[in-house]
Design a protein around this motif. Structure first.
Motif, mmCIF file in Angstrom:
data_model
loop_
_atom_site.group_PDB
_atom_site.id
_atom_site.type_symbol
_atom_site.label_atom_id
_atom_site.label_comp_id
_atom_site.label_asym_id
_atom_site.label_seq_id
_atom_site.Cartn_x
_atom_site.Cartn_y
_atom_site.Cartn_z
ATOM 1 N N ALA A 1 -21.597 2.009 -3.367
ATOM 2 C CA ALA A 1 -21.634 0.787 -4.167
ATOM 3 C C ALA A 1 -22.930 0.024 -3.918
ATOM 4 O O ALA A 1 -23.430 -0.036 -2.794
ATOM 5 N N HIS B 1 -3.432 0.831 -5.680
ATOM 6 C CA HIS B 1 -3.253 2.237 -6.036
ATOM 7 C C HIS B 1 -2.696 2.387 -7.449
ATOM 8 O O HIS B 1 -1.513 2.671 -7.657
ATOM 9 N N LEU C 1 0.817 -1.221 0.000
ATOM 10 C CA LEU C 1 0.000 0.000 0.000
ATOM 11 C C LEU C 1 0.848 1.267 0.000
ATOM 12 O O LEU C 1 0.328 2.372 -0.109
ATOM 13 N N SER D 1 1.244 8.326 3.186
ATOM 14 C CA SER D 1 1.136 6.863 3.281
ATOM 15 C C SER D 1 1.517 6.179 1.969
ATOM 16 O O SER D 1 1.878 5.007 1.961
ATOM 17 N N ILE D 2 1.467 6.884 0.845
ATOM 18 C CA ILE D 2 2.117 6.397 -0.381
ATOM 19 C C ILE D 2 3.446 7.123 -0.477
ATOM 20 O O ILE D 2 3.494 8.350 -0.521
ATOM 21 N N TRP E 1 -14.613 15.790 -7.586
ATOM 22 C CA TRP E 1 -14.779 14.808 -8.648
ATOM 23 C C TRP E 1 -16.175 14.219 -8.616
ATOM 24 O O TRP E 1 -16.890 14.316 -7.622
ATOM 25 N N GLY F 1 -22.224 7.758 -5.126
ATOM 26 C CA GLY F 1 -21.195 6.791 -5.470
ATOM 27 C C GLY F 1 -21.198 5.575 -4.568
ATOM 28 O O GLY F 1 -20.305 4.723 -4.669
ATOM 29 N N ARG G 1 -3.981 12.114 -2.677
ATOM 30 C CA ARG G 1 -4.289 12.428 -1.276
ATOM 31 C C ARG G 1 -3.431 11.550 -0.339
ATOM 32 O O ARG G 1 -2.921 12.022 0.670
ATOM 33 N N TYR G 2 -3.284 10.287 -0.697
ATOM 34 C CA TYR G 2 -2.443 9.402 0.132
ATOM 35 C C TYR G 2 -0.978 9.854 0.093
ATOM 36 O O TYR G 2 -0.269 9.750 1.090
ATOM 37 N N THR H 1 -7.765 2.280 -6.477
ATOM 38 C CA THR H 1 -7.788 3.667 -5.996
ATOM 39 C C THR H 1 -7.680 4.651 -7.154
ATOM 40 O O THR H 1 -6.770 4.538 -7.977
ATOM 41 N N PRO I 1 -18.886 11.624 -8.059
ATOM 42 C CA PRO I 1 -18.865 10.587 -7.016
ATOM 43 C C PRO I 1 -18.785 9.164 -7.568
ATOM 44 O O PRO I 1 -18.344 8.262 -6.856
ATOM 45 N N TRP J 1 -10.376 -5.933 -2.265
ATOM 46 C CA TRP J 1 -11.213 -5.642 -1.102
ATOM 47 C C TRP J 1 -11.983 -4.334 -1.276
ATOM 48 O O TRP J 1 -12.880 -4.030 -0.512
ATOM 49 N N ALA J 2 -11.572 -3.563 -2.262
ATOM 50 C CA ALA J 2 -12.212 -2.278 -2.549
ATOM 51 C C ALA J 2 -11.858 -1.967 -3.998
ATOM 52 O O ALA J 2 -10.976 -2.604 -4.568
ATOM 53 N N GLN K 1 -7.432 10.233 -5.174
ATOM 54 C CA GLN K 1 -7.207 9.644 -3.852
ATOM 55 C C GLN K 1 -5.749 9.207 -3.698
ATOM 56 O O GLN K 1 -5.174 9.317 -2.616
#
Lengths: 842, 153
Positions: free
Chosen positions: A615, A165, A135, A431-432, A755, A613, A425-426, A418, A757, A414-415, A422
């Protein structure tokens, strides 16, 4: 010879409905090169817009010296647009290409060798994977690479690194096209075809300035308009574009209000009974919800919200309701605006309500912005899984795991993958820490540039940029990798109407530059990514290996490539997928049978709520779907989040000009193109100019809550209260970075970090601004006079001061190309190419 | 009859949720999507409050004495900081949304039992929003959780 800068679309070849578009072969050769001097012609397709025109590259003494449209190609019938003619080889055969890798040493980028550069990348990548896990890694790619390169990147990211990502700048240009199709039809996949232009009797262009963004497609429309029984045209655009001028009805909506208009058009279909009840019952779901959603949008309500005439809404709806064959196209005016997905789904709904889909002349083209955007969507280097697979479907993930021989848990599911906003943003949050950017330039193309520059400059971020040139973004990199351009490598790519072309290598890349594919394969080897059985994860030796691997990945999926090969693509025309045993010649139109890929075991997405947005998820989807039926998705209009105020009274919108592409990395280096549109400007309506006390060429400041521009004014034909700026202009060629050496002029200094959604496409086309005069102009603005940015027609005292005459549009010199803008046109006496399919009438 | 108690609690809970959405939207304004979507969700709550007015006029709303027993009485009054704080704030919002979702279901049951057409219509109109709010929070939190829990500092 034709001056194709002055005459963008060239000579007309009129034709009638039902005939095939006549052939016209366009060609340019370098000065001093005669046709007989050319050593060989190498097959390719153009990469300067999403149209995908087949072309041949002229090679002499190991250099590219010319380009010619392929007359046998079903996309362009021999034609090329100004960007293809003057910005293809001219945009890459320049003296300032990157030829050696660069690494940052003591704060400066210095030249190095590949081993050193790649080892530096691998060292940081391994360290972060070991200490922080996958991640910590993000990949941001483009709409410009080849299919094989995206697929390699997709496999590396998903099965090697294992990060969700991953995205492409396709997020900025075409995410809503894909999303709208997933929401309506269950999967990406273009229903319509360019050949529908030959067959239609009405065309609707929704937020699509086709005349400038896909010039060759517009030539096809112009030739229909010049022939017998031309199609009726409806245009939705706040500017008076060439499309608007050719249209029977021009709906110049206020930016940000598309959905109100669309809901009004849909309502008119219901109210007047212009719907196909049998089709709706047999092939769609949720018509009652759609009917309820649009109920309040009378033509008068639309007129009030959108600032258009109620009668024009009625006329447009009547054309849609009563024409027999309708083709709709949609582009950034919808995709980059508020409620993008909901508005674009309403275009799908117009066609579903009338059952006008997948038939001759009746179709939808949810356009792409870039030449290879489609492949990014297909191959999973962006926010999708390869082969239009559904990340929420465990069986689809298992299929990929089997193909790649990896543990399914390695593949993030799991999602959703990205999206780039976003990802950034990370990065901002730290965190990235490892970001790899390939062939895109976020320092100019993303919204709110001050923020983007700050993020690219984040302490602790390890930034890799691979590109042709030292772009604005590359200046922030820790490692810069020089890559091969179009014509310098082999690969395939797929255009808007899913036609696949092969682009063969014509010449060697400069210096030590390598193909993007070689770079990705090298990274995979050095990282020692392996399959479950211990073999190298990517053992391809070249692009054709990648293509074969991709064919297997698409087997049985909507984008089935199994019947296409390099061999089949050489010599003739591009081929539209799906091409397989069932459809050996490819497929021109989708959904002619009214069967849509919504089956829960087959679909690419279970869909989303269009407002938020949120799901839908597998449980609710399975409980409500009727497999094979399309969804009539709808949502009510809501005002944009930033509306004009006293402090910022004008609506700001951004877009393209015909002579430039993206951040001008190629077109800005073509003398013919760059002379036609050499610098930034802002367009203001005559009424607003009058009120602001400004005239053509005056220097103004344009201010939003996020930044400012200082650019000259073009007084042009766009709706009052709206201002427009072209987004191409950055800072690489003005002697400084991010405006240090000159005033800010990148349109995205002003845009918002917001953006859609559902599609997560940034809202580039709506912001509130004010304009202040800075100083008198020394002459007219550099805006071209040939297309949407041409000077206002009348009633404006342009440049009166400087000329001492009454001024007016005549005082702005016409945009011409001169000798550098010349191209030849040939009209061979030959039958136009037929689409490579049995769908075509004889 | 205790329906007025539930109507009063529901009415108040919608106001608390609206306020909580706005607190989180403003407090985490650096998350670009929050401001917009949480503002929209807060607007839904405002409309629910409005929609309930006529039945509250008709039935009354007797909530005295119920207040101190409620775990959800205060809502989100201030946000936490940092990536983990963000996730926890979203989690608090989902508790509030779930509370409302159940409450709408109960009021819907009572409306069905009493064959009260007006109340039934209100429930049909408003209750799906709680489900949508819950799905949005789930969608957003599921995306954020691995990043927050595994790599954020």
């Amino acid at each position: 010879m034709v001056d194709r800068i002055a005459d963008i679309w060239g000579t007309r070849t009129p034709y009638a409905r039902g005939e095939r578009w006549p052939v016209r072969v366009d060609q340019t050769l370098a000065p001093g090169v005669a046709e007989g001097d050319v050593d060989r012609w190498v097959q390719s397709a153009c990469v300067l817009c999403s149209n995908g025109c087949g072309c041949d590259i002229a090679v002499k003494d190991g250099r590219m010296v010319g380009i010619r449209g392929r007359q046998a190609d079903i996309v362009n019938h021999g034609r090329l647009g100004p960007k293809g003619l003057f910005g293809s080889w001219q945009g890459v055969d320049t003296g300032d290409r990157l030829t050696r890798p660069l690494i940052r040493v003591d704060g400066e980028l210095v030249e190095t060798d590949w081993d050193t550069a790649m080892n530096r990348i691998v060292e940081r990548s391994r360290h972060l994977l070991h200490t922080k896990g996958p991640l910590s890694h993000g990949f941001y790619t483009t709409g410009q690479l080849f299919l094989e390169e995206y697929y390699a990147l997709g496999i590396i990211g998903k099965a090697g690194v294992g990060t969700p990502h991953m995205d492409g700048n396709t997020r900025l240009c075409t995410a809503t096209a894909a999303t709208a199709m997933k929401e309506s039809f269950g999967s990406d996949g273009q229903p319509g075809s360019y050949v529908d232009i030959d067959e239609c009797d009405a065309m609707f262009l929704f937020g699509h300035n086709m005349a400038e963004t896909q010039t060759v497609l517009w030539m096809r429309v112009l030739d229909r308009l010049a022939g017998p029984n031309p199609p009726r045209l409806v245009c939705v655009d706040p500017r008076e574009t060439p499309v608007a001028r050719a249209a029977e009805v021009h709906l110049a909506v206020r930016p940000g209000t598309n959905l109100a208009l669309m809901n009004g058009l849909i309502r008119e279909l219901f109210v007047n009974g212009w719907i196909d009840d049998a089709y709706i019952a047999a092939h769609t779901l949720d018509v009652d919800r759609l009917r309820a959603t649009v109920e309040r949008w009378t033509p008068e309500a639309v007129a009030e919200t959108c600032g258009v005439g109620a009668d024009d809404v009625r006329r447009a709806a009547e054309i849609f309701g009563t024409s027999e064959r309708i083709l709709s196209t949609v582009l950034q005016g919808f995709y980059q605006s508020a409620q993008a997905t909901a508005s674009s789904c309403q275009v799908n709904n117009l066609h579903l309500l009338r059952g006008m889909l997948g038939k001759e002349g009746s179709g939808i083209l949810q356009m792409n912005g870039q030449p290879t955007a489609q492949n990014n969507r297909e191959c999973g280097a962006d926010g999708d899984l390869p082969g239009f697979r559904n990340w929420e479907n465990p069986q689809h993930v298992q299929e990929l795991a089997d193909l790649w021989d990896v543990d399914p848990d390695t593949i993030p599911h799991w999602a959703p993958p990205t999206h780039v906003m976003q990802i950034f943003r990370y990065v901002e949050l730290g965190s990235i820490e490892f970001l790899w950017i390939s062939a895109t330039n976020p320092a100019v193309s993303m919204p709110q540039l001050e923020r983007i520059r700050r993020i690219l400059d984040t302490e602790g971020l390890f930034l890799v940029v691979q590109d042709l040139y030292l772009t604005e973004a590359a200046r922030y990199a820790d490692v810069v990798l020089p890559c091969a351009a179009w014509g310098e490598k082999t690969g395939t790519f797929t255009n808007v109407n899913h036609t696949v072309h092969l682009s063969d290598k014509a010449v060697e890349p400069p210096g030590e530059a390598r193909s993007d594919l070689d770079v990705f394969l090298d990274y995979s080897r050095r990282m020692d990514f392996r399959t479950r059985s211990g073999a190298p994860l990517l053992d391809w030796t070249g692009p054709e290996d990648g293509f074969r691997a991709w064919q297997e990945c698409t087997r049985g999926r909507p984008c089935d490539y199994t019947g296409i090969s390099y061999e089949r693509l050489r010599g003739g025309s591009g081929i539209p997928w799906p091409c397989n045993d069932e459809n050996p010649d490819g497929t021109v139109r989708l959904y002619g049978d009214g069967v849509f890929p919504t089956d829960p075991d087959y679909c690419e997405s279970y869909g989303h709520d269009l407002l938020t947005g949120a799901a839908t998820g597998p449980v609710l989807y399975r409980a409500t779907v009727q497999p094979g039926k399309a969804w009539l998705k709808s949502e009510d209009y809501r005002p944009p989040h930033e509306e004009p105020s006293e402090e910022y009274p004008l609506r700001y919108t951004t877009g393209r000009t015909v002579y430039q592409f993206h951040t001008r990395t190629k077109t800005g280096r073509s003398r013919a193109l760059n002379r036609a549109a050499p610098g930034a400007w802002v367009e203001v309506s005559p009424a607003d100019a009058e009120q602001l006390g400004i005239v053509e060429g005056d220097m103004v400041a344009v201010l939003s809550r996020r930044g400012h521009l200082e650019v000259p004014v073009r007084v042009g034909d766009l709706r009052e209260g709206t201002v427009f700026a072209p987004f191409h202009y950055g800072y690489w060629d003005d002697g400084g970075s991010e405006g240090s050496a000159s005033a800010h002029h990148a349109a995205n200094e002003l845009t918002m970090t917001e953006w859609d959604p559902v599609s997560k496409q940034p809202v580039f086309k709506n912001a509130a601004v004010r304009i202040e005069k800075v100083r008198d102009g020394a002459g007219p603005s550099p805006a071209p006079t040939t297309a949407a940015s041409r000077p206002a027609r009348a009633g404006h005292r342009a440049a009166g001061r400087t000329t001492g005459s009454g001024g007016g549009p005549g005082t702005v010199p016409a945009t011409v190309g001169g000798p550098e803008g010349e191209a030849t046109e040939r009209f061979p006496d030959t039958a136009p190419p037929r689409v490579a399919s049995s769908e075509e009438r004889p | 009859m205790k329906l007025p108690v539930y109507l009063g609690l529901l009415h108040e809970a919608e106001r608390i949720l609206a306020r909580s959405f706005r607190v989180v939207a403003d407090g985490h304004g650096d998350e670009p999507d929050f401001h917009v979507i949480l503002g929209t969700l807060a607007g839904q709550c405002d409309r629910h409050v409005e929609a309930l007015e006529p039945v509250i006029v008709r039935f009354g709303s007797e909530v005295e004495g119920e207040e101190e027993h409620r775990v959800t009485a205060d809502g989100v009054e201030e946000v936490r900081t940092g990536a983990l704080g963000l996730l926890l704030d979203l989690q608090d919002l989902s508790v509030l949304v779930h509370h409302l979702d159940v409450m709408w279901t109960m009021v819907g049951q009572a409306a069905a039992g009493s064959r009260d057409r007006e109340l039934l219509d209100i429930v049909v109109r408003c209750a799906p929003d709680a489900d949508l709010q819950s799905r949005w929070l789930q969608t957003r939190m599921k995306q954020a959780a691995p990043q927050v829990l595994l790599v954020a500092s």
